[in-house]
Design a protein around this motif. Structure first.
Motif, PDB file in Angstrom:
ATOM      1  N   PHE A  17       3.231  -1.169 -12.748  1.00  0.00           N
ATOM      2  CA  PHE A  17       1.913  -1.687 -12.400  1.00  0.00           C
ATOM      3  C   PHE A  17       1.656  -1.404 -10.922  1.00  0.00           C
ATOM      4  N   VAL A  18       0.452  -0.968 -10.629  1.00  0.00           N
ATOM      5  CA  VAL A  18       0.022  -0.790  -9.243  1.00  0.00           C
ATOM      6  C   VAL A  18      -1.182  -1.699  -9.029  1.00  0.00           C
ATOM      7  N   LEU A  19      -1.092  -2.583  -8.054  1.00  0.00           N
ATOM      8  CA  LEU A  19      -2.150  -3.553  -7.792  1.00  0.00           C
ATOM      9  C   LEU A  19      -2.959  -3.138  -6.568  1.00  0.00           C
ATOM     10  N   VAL A  20      -4.273  -3.190  -6.714  1.00  0.00           N
ATOM     11  CA  VAL A  20      -5.178  -2.791  -5.635  1.00  0.00           C
ATOM     12  C   VAL A  20      -6.151  -3.933  -5.376  1.00  0.00           C
ATOM     13  N   GLY A  21      -6.396  -4.224  -4.119  1.00  0.00           N
ATOM     14  CA  GLY A  21      -7.244  -5.360  -3.774  1.00  0.00           C
ATOM     15  C   GLY A  21      -8.707  -5.161  -4.093  1.00  0.00           C
ATOM     16  N   SER A  22      -9.217  -3.962  -3.874  1.00  0.00           N
ATOM     17  CA  SER A  22     -10.646  -3.693  -4.059  1.00  0.00           C
ATOM     18  C   SER A  22     -10.907  -3.029  -5.401  1.00  0.00           C
ATOM     19  N   TRP A  23     -12.183  -2.994  -5.774  1.00  0.00           N
ATOM     20  CA  TRP A  23     -12.584  -2.212  -6.941  1.00  0.00           C
ATOM     21  C   TRP A  23     -12.548  -0.735  -6.573  1.00  0.00           C
ATOM     22  N   GLN A  24     -12.448   0.109  -7.581  1.00  0.00           N
ATOM     23  CA  GLN A  24     -12.567   1.548  -7.341  1.00  0.00           C
ATOM     24  C   GLN A  24     -13.968   1.987  -7.755  1.00  0.00           C
ATOM     25  N   TYR A  25     -14.776   2.334  -6.778  1.00  0.00           N
ATOM     26  CA  TYR A  25     -16.147   2.757  -7.042  1.00  0.00           C
ATOM     27  C   TYR A  25     -16.168   4.258  -7.297  1.00  0.00           C
ATOM     28  N   ASP A  26     -16.772   4.639  -8.417  1.00  0.00           N
ATOM     29  CA  ASP A  26     -16.772   6.039  -8.825  1.00  0.00           C
ATOM     30  C   ASP A  26     -18.085   6.724  -8.462  1.00  0.00           C
ATOM     31  N   TYR A  27     -18.050   8.045  -8.484  1.00  0.00           N
ATOM     32  CA  TYR A  27     -19.192   8.824  -8.022  1.00  0.00           C
ATOM     33  C   TYR A  27     -20.405   8.719  -8.948  1.00  0.00           C
ATOM     34  N   ASN A  28     -20.182   8.328 -10.206  1.00  0.00           N
ATOM     35  CA  ASN A  28     -21.313   8.222 -11.135  1.00  0.00           C
ATOM     36  C   ASN A  28     -21.958   6.836 -11.114  1.00  0.00           C
ATOM     37  N   GLY A  29     -21.520   5.998 -10.163  1.00  0.00           N
ATOM     38  CA  GLY A  29     -22.108   4.671 -10.028  1.00  0.00           C
ATOM     39  C   GLY A  29     -21.384   3.586 -10.792  1.00  0.00           C
ATOM     40  N   THR A  30     -20.332   3.928 -11.515  1.00  0.00           N
ATOM     41  CA  THR A  30     -19.571   2.932 -12.263  1.00  0.00           C
ATOM     42  C   THR A  30     -18.411   2.411 -11.410  1.00  0.00           C
ATOM     43  N   ILE A  31     -17.764   1.364 -11.907  1.00  0.00           N
ATOM     44  CA  ILE A  31     -16.617   0.770 -11.225  1.00  0.00           C
ATOM     45  C   ILE A  31     -15.416   0.824 -12.160  1.00  0.00           C
ATOM     46  N   THR A  32     -14.304   1.330 -11.664  1.00  0.00           N
ATOM     47  CA  THR A  32     -13.068   1.360 -12.446  1.00  0.00           C
ATOM     48  C   THR A  32     -12.324   0.047 -12.248  1.00  0.00           C
ATOM     49  N   LEU A  33     -12.089  -0.665 -13.353  1.00  0.00           N
ATOM     50  CA  LEU A  33     -11.373  -1.944 -13.307  1.00  0.00           C
ATOM     51  C   LEU A  33      -9.872  -1.738 -13.443  1.00  0.00           C
TER      52      LEU A  33
ATOM     53  N   PHE B  47       0.812  -1.212   0.000  1.00  0.00           N
ATOM     54  CA  PHE B  47       0.000   0.000   0.000  1.00  0.00           C
ATOM     55  C   PHE B  47       0.847   1.266   0.000  1.00  0.00           C
ATOM     56  N   GLU B  48       0.662   2.076  -1.024  1.00  0.00           N
ATOM     57  CA  GLU B  48       1.290   3.385  -1.109  1.00  0.00           C
ATOM     58  C   GLU B  48       0.196   4.375  -1.491  1.00  0.00           C
ATOM     59  N   PRO B  49      -0.289   5.153  -0.553  1.00  0.00           N
ATOM     60  CA  PRO B  49      -1.467   5.996  -0.789  1.00  0.00           C
ATOM     61  C   PRO B  49      -1.312   7.003  -1.917  1.00  0.00           C
ATOM     62  N   TRP B  50      -0.081   7.423  -2.200  1.00  0.00           N
ATOM     63  CA  TRP B  50       0.114   8.409  -3.265  1.00  0.00           C
ATOM     64  C   TRP B  50       0.032   7.784  -4.653  1.00  0.00           C
ATOM     65  N   GLU B  51      -0.094   6.459  -4.733  1.00  0.00           N
ATOM     66  CA  GLU B  51      -0.204   5.789  -6.026  1.00  0.00           C
ATOM     67  C   GLU B  51      -1.658   5.620  -6.470  1.00  0.00           C
ATOM     68  N   VAL B  52      -2.600   5.881  -5.579  1.00  0.00           N
ATOM     69  CA  VAL B  52      -4.014   5.686  -5.901  1.00  0.00           C
ATOM     70  C   VAL B  52      -4.796   6.943  -5.538  1.00  0.00           C
ATOM     71  N   ALA B  53      -6.063   6.972  -5.934  1.00  0.00           N
ATOM     72  CA  ALA B  53      -6.906   8.134  -5.651  1.00  0.00           C
ATOM     73  C   ALA B  53      -7.144   8.253  -4.149  1.00  0.00           C
ATOM     74  N   ILE B  54      -6.830   9.404  -3.591  1.00  0.00           N
ATOM     75  CA  ILE B  54      -6.955   9.578  -2.143  1.00  0.00           C
ATOM     76  C   ILE B  54      -8.402   9.803  -1.714  1.00  0.00           C
ATOM     77  N   ASP B  55      -9.283  10.052  -2.681  1.00  0.00           N
ATOM     78  CA  ASP B  55     -10.687  10.278  -2.334  1.00  0.00           C
ATOM     79  C   ASP B  55     -11.534   9.023  -2.532  1.00  0.00           C
ATOM     80  N   ARG B  56     -10.874   7.861  -2.613  1.00  0.00           N
ATOM     81  CA  ARG B  56     -11.583   6.591  -2.733  1.00  0.00           C
ATOM     82  C   ARG B  56     -11.187   5.686  -1.567  1.00  0.00           C
ATOM     83  N   THR B  57     -12.072   4.770  -1.226  1.00  0.00           N
ATOM     84  CA  THR B  57     -11.763   3.783  -0.192  1.00  0.00           C
ATOM     85  C   THR B  57     -11.222   2.541  -0.879  1.00  0.00           C
TER      86      THR B  57
END
Length: 293
Positions: free
Chosen positions: A120-136, A68-78
């Motif tokens: 490559f940055v690997l993330v365990g969870s999906w990234q849920y977006d504000y418009n209801g979509t999921i970023t894969l 986990f490196e928080p600066w590699e992913v969106a900080i406004d997502r869980t």
């Protein structure tokens, strides 16, 4: 006595002042704590790091971040880090179903090594977006791909959709890098109109009737082009033919538009990259089927 008390108080205040002004050694706030991105790559004692080094870094000059490196992913997502037991299986899928077919078709590792994203940055969870979509997955500047949802990975046949989803994402993002290096023909953009930022309000089946292979293809010409590539490679001829049925009869507007886009993709790979796309498709589909357990 009063004078003595004054002297004692003066000494005490001076002592407190000296203690208060004592400078502490500054904390190093730039080094992440162990286990949260601060651990160095260890190809001797860490089997995951060694596998990445041998299978991706040496042949393709690709690095992978999975801690986990928080600066590699969106900080406004869980978001959460990946389950370490999923890392090698997911990366093996990418190697076998994405990179190896290109390597076999071109005759060397050079093509993938040159054009693949280097980080490559690997993330365990999906990234849920504000418009209801999921970023894969998402690509940044052709040098980095973030891949989400690793904790759901399984190579079992019953979970083939999960494997397909992951490799589709990589083929999609890799195709972006290719067209960012050499653009596809401009007339591709005029095959269909109707591109929209609200593509998520359309089903895949409805999109095909309009001439788009997936609903996400409607997001813009670039997304349309790379979705055609990703679908053709991951679905193979059979799966692609099934999708085309949603477009309507062979004389329908949607069917003809999708077939015209397919022809543009095939010609682009042949003329720009010297790659027989249908042969690449055959190899990719065979690799996908062979990977499942």
């Amino acid at each position: 006595m009063k004078a003595l008390n004054s002297i004692i108080l003066s000494v005490l205040f001076a002592t407190v002042a000296m203690v208060s002004c004592k400078k502490e050694k500054p904390l190093n706030l730039t080094t992440p704590p162990p286990g949260l991105g601060g651990d160095p790559v260890d190809i001797v004692n860490n089997p995951i790091d060694k596998w990445i080094y041998d299978s991706l870094t040496v042949p393709y000059n690709i690095s992978v971040k999975y801690k986990f490196e928080p600066w590699e992913v969106a900080i406004d997502r869980t978001l959460i880090p990946p389950d370490t037991s999923k890392i090698i299986p997911q990366l093996s899928a990418i190697n076998n179903i994405c990179w190896q077919p290109y390597t076999d078709q071109t005759g060397s590792k050079t093509f993938v090594a040159k054009y693949s994203p280097k980080n490559f940055v690997l993330v365990g969870s999906w990234q849920y977006d504000y418009n209801g979509t999921i970023t894969l997955g998402q690509a940044e500047g052709g040098s980095k791909i973030s891949l989400f949802g690793l904790n759901f990975f399984s190579r079992l046949k019953k979970d083939s959709a999960i494997v397909k989803q992951g490799v589709h994402t990589i083929h999609h993002e890799f195709a972006h890098i290719l067209h960012q290096n050499v653009m596809y023909p401009a007339d591709y953009k005029s095959i269909t109109g109707g591109y929209t930022a609200t593509w998520f309000n359309t089903t895949d089946a409805a999109a095909r009737k309009l001439g788009f292979i997936t609903a996400y293809s409607m997001a813009g010409p670039d997304e349309d082009f790379v979705e055609m590539i990703a679908v053709l490679l991951t679905e193979g001829p059979g799966g692609y033919a099934t999708m085309l049925k949603d477009a309507g009869a062979a004389t329908s507007v949607g069917y003809l538009a999708i077939k015209a886009k397919e022809a543009k993709v095939v010609n682009y790979f042949k003329t720009i990259w010297g790659i027989d796309f249908y042969a690449l498709q055959t190899k990719t589909r065979a690799a996908f089927v062979g990977f499942l357990q």
